[in-house]
Design a protein around this motif. Structure first.
Motif, PDB file in Angstrom:
ATOM      1  N   MET A   1      53.200  45.138  39.852  1.00 22.78           N
ATOM      2  CA  MET A   1      54.369  45.092  38.557  1.00 22.78           C
ATOM      3  C   MET A   1      55.803  44.384  38.502  1.00 22.78           C
ATOM      4  O   MET A   1      56.198  43.194  38.229  1.00 22.78           O
ATOM      5  CB  MET A   1      53.824  45.340  37.196  1.00 22.78           C
ATOM      6  N   VAL A   2      56.480  45.319  38.809  1.00 21.36           N
ATOM      7  CA  VAL A   2      58.031  44.907  38.699  1.00 21.36           C
ATOM      8  C   VAL A   2      57.854  43.794  40.149  1.00 21.36           C
ATOM      9  O   VAL A   2      58.328  42.838  40.366  1.00 21.36           O
ATOM     10  CB  VAL A   2      59.029  46.619  39.366  1.00 21.36           C
ATOM     11  N   ASP A   3      56.836  44.551  41.304  1.00 23.56           N
ATOM     12  CA  ASP A   3      56.692  43.283  42.405  1.00 23.56           C
ATOM     13  C   ASP A   3      57.134  41.696  41.832  1.00 23.56           C
ATOM     14  O   ASP A   3      57.300  40.930  42.513  1.00 23.56           O
ATOM     15  CB  ASP A   3      56.590  43.589  43.408  1.00 23.56           C
ATOM     16  N   ILE A   4      55.731  41.153  40.559  1.00 21.01           N
ATOM     17  CA  ILE A   4      55.186  40.130  41.001  1.00 21.01           C
ATOM     18  C   ILE A   4      55.796  39.581  40.196  1.00 21.01           C
ATOM     19  O   ILE A   4      56.941  38.266  39.787  1.00 21.01           O
ATOM     20  CB  ILE A   4      53.977  40.671  40.495  1.00 21.01           C
ATOM     21  N   LEU A   5      57.177  39.972  39.471  1.00 18.53           N
ATOM     22  CA  LEU A   5      58.106  39.936  38.659  1.00 18.53           C
ATOM     23  C   LEU A   5      59.316  39.465  39.099  1.00 18.53           C
ATOM     24  O   LEU A   5      59.694  38.613  38.721  1.00 18.53           O
ATOM     25  CB  LEU A   5      58.627  41.045  36.943  1.00 18.53           C
ATOM     26  N   ALA A 115      52.517  26.832  42.250  1.00 22.13           N
ATOM     27  CA  ALA A 115      53.574  27.406  41.712  1.00 22.13           C
ATOM     28  C   ALA A 115      53.489  28.772  41.472  1.00 22.13           C
ATOM     29  O   ALA A 115      53.907  30.179  41.877  1.00 22.13           O
ATOM     30  CB  ALA A 115      54.708  26.633  40.928  1.00 22.13           C
ATOM     31  N   VAL A 116      52.536  28.823  40.467  1.00 23.06           N
ATOM     32  CA  VAL A 116      52.052  30.754  39.709  1.00 23.06           C
ATOM     33  C   VAL A 116      51.523  31.053  40.967  1.00 23.06           C
ATOM     34  O   VAL A 116      50.841  32.143  40.365  1.00 23.06           O
ATOM     35  CB  VAL A 116      52.258  30.383  38.258  1.00 23.06           C
ATOM     36  N   LEU A 117      49.912  30.101  40.825  1.00 21.81           N
ATOM     37  CA  LEU A 117      49.128  31.318  41.405  1.00 21.81           C
ATOM     38  C   LEU A 117      49.029  31.728  42.864  1.00 21.81           C
ATOM     39  O   LEU A 117      48.480  32.508  43.723  1.00 21.81           O
ATOM     40  CB  LEU A 117      46.942  30.684  41.122  1.00 21.81           C
ATOM     41  N   ASP A 118      49.871  30.448  43.674  1.00 25.61           N
ATOM     42  CA  ASP A 118      49.737  31.322  45.192  1.00 25.61           C
ATOM     43  C   ASP A 118      50.332  32.368  45.133  1.00 25.61           C
ATOM     44  O   ASP A 118      50.762  33.234  45.897  1.00 25.61           O
ATOM     45  CB  ASP A 118      50.215  29.922  45.934  1.00 25.61           C
ATOM     46  N   PRO A 119      52.177  32.704  44.628  1.00 20.23           N
ATOM     47  CA  PRO A 119      52.928  33.514  44.800  1.00 20.23           C
ATOM     48  C   PRO A 119      52.249  34.863  44.382  1.00 20.23           C
ATOM     49  O   PRO A 119      52.138  35.959  44.997  1.00 20.23           O
ATOM     50  CB  PRO A 119      54.186  33.320  43.921  1.00 20.23           C
ATOM     51  N   ILE A 120      51.259  35.175  43.820  1.00 20.73           N
ATOM     52  CA  ILE A 120      51.069  36.070  43.071  1.00 20.73           C
ATOM     53  C   ILE A 120      49.331  36.447  43.795  1.00 20.73           C
ATOM     54  O   ILE A 120      48.999  37.334  44.633  1.00 20.73           O
ATOM     55  CB  ILE A 120      50.153  36.019  41.654  1.00 20.73           C
ATOM     56  N   TYR A 121      48.767  35.318  44.171  1.00 24.31           N
ATOM     57  CA  TYR A 121      47.185  35.811  45.033  1.00 24.31           C
ATOM     58  C   TYR A 121      46.834  35.477  46.205  1.00 24.31           C
ATOM     59  O   TYR A 121      46.284  35.919  46.931  1.00 24.31           O
ATOM     60  CB  TYR A 121      46.201  34.974  43.796  1.00 24.31           C
ATOM     61  N   GLY A 122      48.227  34.962  46.677  1.00 27.46           N
ATOM     62  CA  GLY A 122      48.108  33.968  47.963  1.00 27.46           C
ATOM     63  C   GLY A 122      47.176  33.016  48.146  1.00 27.46           C
ATOM     64  O   GLY A 122      47.001  32.771  47.254  1.00 27.46           O
ATOM     65  N   ASN A 123      47.969  31.785  49.320  1.00 28.25           N
ATOM     66  CA  ASN A 123      47.618  30.482  49.957  1.00 28.25           C
ATOM     67  C   ASN A 123      46.599  30.812  50.209  1.00 28.25           C
ATOM     68  O   ASN A 123      46.483  30.242  51.751  1.00 28.25           O
ATOM     69  CB  ASN A 123      48.604  29.718  50.156  1.00 28.25           C
ATOM     70  N   ASN A 124      44.695  30.735  49.313  1.00 29.75           N
ATOM     71  CA  ASN A 124      44.127  31.159  50.016  1.00 29.75           C
ATOM     72  C   ASN A 124      43.073  30.269  49.668  1.00 29.75           C
ATOM     73  O   ASN A 124      43.317  29.353  48.582  1.00 29.75           O
ATOM     74  CB  ASN A 124      43.243  33.076  50.203  1.00 29.75           C
ATOM     75  N   ALA A 125      41.713  29.957  50.155  1.00 29.10           N
ATOM     76  CA  ALA A 125      40.998  29.423  49.913  1.00 29.10           C
ATOM     77  C   ALA A 125      39.982  29.360  48.367  1.00 29.10           C
ATOM     78  O   ALA A 125      40.077  28.284  47.866  1.00 29.10           O
ATOM     79  CB  ALA A 125      39.777  28.793  50.870  1.00 29.10           C
ATOM     80  N   PRO A 311      37.213  41.015  39.431  1.00 31.94           N
ATOM     81  CA  PRO A 311      38.328  41.054  39.054  1.00 31.94           C
ATOM     82  C   PRO A 311      39.582  39.370  39.322  1.00 31.94           C
ATOM     83  O   PRO A 311      40.022  39.136  38.905  1.00 31.94           O
ATOM     84  CB  PRO A 311      38.775  42.103  38.658  1.00 31.94           C
ATOM     85  N   SER A 312      39.542  39.906  40.816  1.00 36.13           N
ATOM     86  CA  SER A 312      40.559  39.160  41.277  1.00 36.13           C
ATOM     87  C   SER A 312      40.266  37.526  40.733  1.00 36.13           C
ATOM     88  O   SER A 312      41.384  37.005  40.672  1.00 36.13           O
ATOM     89  CB  SER A 312      40.502  39.326  42.935  1.00 36.13           C
ATOM     90  N   LYS A 313      38.852  36.820  40.748  1.00 34.87           N
ATOM     91  CA  LYS A 313      38.616  35.319  40.335  1.00 34.87           C
ATOM     92  C   LYS A 313      38.772  35.562  39.175  1.00 34.87           C
ATOM     93  O   LYS A 313      39.168  34.261  38.599  1.00 34.87           O
ATOM     94  CB  LYS A 313      37.408  35.548  41.389  1.00 34.87           C
ATOM     95  N   ILE A 314      38.396  36.288  38.238  1.00 37.88           N
ATOM     96  CA  ILE A 314      38.532  36.241  36.208  1.00 37.88           C
ATOM     97  C   ILE A 314      40.343  36.136  36.274  1.00 37.88           C
ATOM     98  O   ILE A 314      40.856  34.880  35.847  1.00 37.88           O
ATOM     99  CB  ILE A 314      38.500  37.278  35.930  1.00 37.88           C
ATOM    100  N   SER A 315      41.328  37.083  37.363  1.00 32.86           N
ATOM    101  CA  SER A 315      42.852  36.874  36.735  1.00 32.86           C
ATOM    102  C   SER A 315      42.387  35.421  37.131  1.00 32.86           C
ATOM    103  O   SER A 315      43.544  34.839  36.390  1.00 32.86           O
ATOM    104  CB  SER A 315      43.440  38.191  37.844  1.00 32.86           C
ATOM    105  N   ILE A 362      48.909  39.693  33.520  1.00 32.71           N
ATOM    106  CA  ILE A 362      48.598  40.423  34.911  1.00 32.71           C
ATOM    107  C   ILE A 362      48.460  41.506  34.518  1.00 32.71           C
ATOM    108  O   ILE A 362      47.933  42.185  35.411  1.00 32.71           O
ATOM    109  CB  ILE A 362      49.843  39.844  35.653  1.00 32.71           C
ATOM    110  N   TRP A 363      49.323  42.302  33.738  1.00 33.27           N
ATOM    111  CA  TRP A 363      49.351  44.238  32.815  1.00 33.27           C
ATOM    112  C   TRP A 363      48.107  43.446  32.456  1.00 33.27           C
ATOM    113  O   TRP A 363      46.844  45.037  32.985  1.00 33.27           O
ATOM    114  CB  TRP A 363      49.868  43.990  32.293  1.00 33.27           C
TER     115      TRP A 363
END
Length: 373
Positions: A1-5, A115-125, A311-315, A362-363
């Motif tokens: 969580m701290v890393d994401i923040l 800008a929000v999703l790529d840094p958190i979940y990665g730039n993937n398909a 759950p990652s897709k839900i997130s 995220i938490w």
């Protein structure tokens, strides 16, 4: 969580604050801000959506059909619910409620999605597919519906102009025309239109001369003519028919698409610098609806529809649909002089509040996921 923040959320806030300061100190003139907006909406974002979706496969689309349906039904349904609740709770007219729905019921997926999703979940398909689907729904469905409702409300007001309202006893007046709006703007000092966001509404209105008479079909057609709508749709069609884009083409799209996130967040800060806002019950409700209620409904729908195993897709879907308001709403508000104060306040509060709501979801989402395992 701290890393994401530290690594993801704070950089977004820093760039947005930088954009806000640039706007307040007039670092960019009107033409330059317009250029930044066009760069994001007409070039960088369509390129990012196109190249990210064509990397997917038909198998992924089949596998993610539930996610797609939740996106379409959920975003559109919540848009219409926002419209209905605003009419019931705050006694708004058709056009006011439509603008409210464009603000409280539509996420700014174009400006902040990558800008929000790529840094958190990665730039993937998968991440890019979620962004692409939500972007298509917002740009090709909810915004045309909103424009059609605004036009319908104005047409009814013109038809009833001069009659007495049975509820209030007041004489109904027709909405101002373009010429009258310019006079009011000059004589009464109505705040200038938000230059940064003006291009986005042109994308969805098109250049039709008869705006007030546009039918829903015309509004949809105008939306589909814009790169931000047809680029992801074209990518989806190519994937479904089995046409693969050569990998050697990817760098050409990637180079310009990489400009999307940073410029988009800067543009969002510039947009905030142009609006004055205050806090009232309606703007607080719109902020709650956009940042808390909408993603909460999406979470419930996702688990009820069997997405609990991923759950990652839900997130990803929750954050994509729980972004601050689409700037189209405040542009339409300014353009037609409808719901201006409430709209500007809702956009500003939601954008500021997103820093907290993003961290909360995220938490909280992993906590929910643990309950189902």
């Amino acid at each position: 969580m701290v890393d994401i923040l530290v690594n993801d959320i704070i950089p977004i806030l820093v760039i947005m604050i930088l954009g806000y300061l640039c706007g307040k100190f007039y670092f960019f003139d009107d033409d330059q801000r317009q250029g930044l907006n066009k760069l994001v909406l007409n070039i960088a974002l369509p390129a990012a959506l196109f190249i990210s979706i064509v990397k997917a496969t038909r198998e992924m689309f089949v596998k993610d059909i539930v996610l797609t349906l939740i996106s379409i039904v959920g975003v559109t349904g919540l848009f219409m619910l926002s419209y209905w609740l605003d009419k019931v709770m705050f006694h708004r007219t058709t056009q006011e409620a439509a603008v409210c729905a464009l603000i409280a019921g539509s996420p700014t997926i174009g400006f902040l999605g990558f800008a929000v999703l790529d840094p958190i979940y990665g730039n993937n398909a998968t991440t890019n597919l979620v962004i692409g689907i939500v972007s298509i729904v917002v740009n090709a469905i909810t915004i045309p519906i909103g424009l059609a409702l605004v036009n319908k409300g104005q047409a009814n007001d013109r038809k009833n102009a001069g009659q007495t309202d049975e509820k209030t006893g007041e004489v109904v007046t027709a909405p101002v025309t373009d010429k009258e709006y310019k006079v009011l703007k000059n004589e009464k000092g109505i705040e200038r239109e938000i230059d940064l966001m003006r291009a986005e509404i042109r994308n969805h209105e098109g250049r039709a001369k008869k705006e007030p008479n546009n039918s829903f079909g015309e509004a949809v057609l105008n939306a589909l003519k814009q790169p931000v709508a047809w680029a992801p749709l074209l990518a989806v069609v190519l994937v479904l028919v089995g046409i693969h884009i050569p990998s050697s083409w990817a760098p050409s799209f990637d180079l310009i698409s990489k400009a999307n996130s940073g410029v988009a967040v800067l543009a969002a800060g510039l947009a905030l610098s142009t609006v004055k806002f205050s806090i009232d019950k309606e703007s607080l409700w719109n902020t709650f609806y956009r940042l808390i209620l909408t993603p909460a409904v999406i979470v419930i729908a996702a688990y009820l529809c069997g997405m609990g195993s991923d759950p990652s897709k839900i997130s990803m879907l929750v954050l994509a649909t729980g972004l601050p308001p689409a700037f189209s709403g405040i542009i339409i508000s300014s353009r037609y002089n409808i719901y201006v104060k409430e709209g500007a306040s809702s956009v500003a509060l939601s954008t500021i509040g997103f820093a907290a709501s993003c961290i909360f979801w995220i938490w909280f989402l992993p906590v929910i996921a643990n309950l189902f395992h």
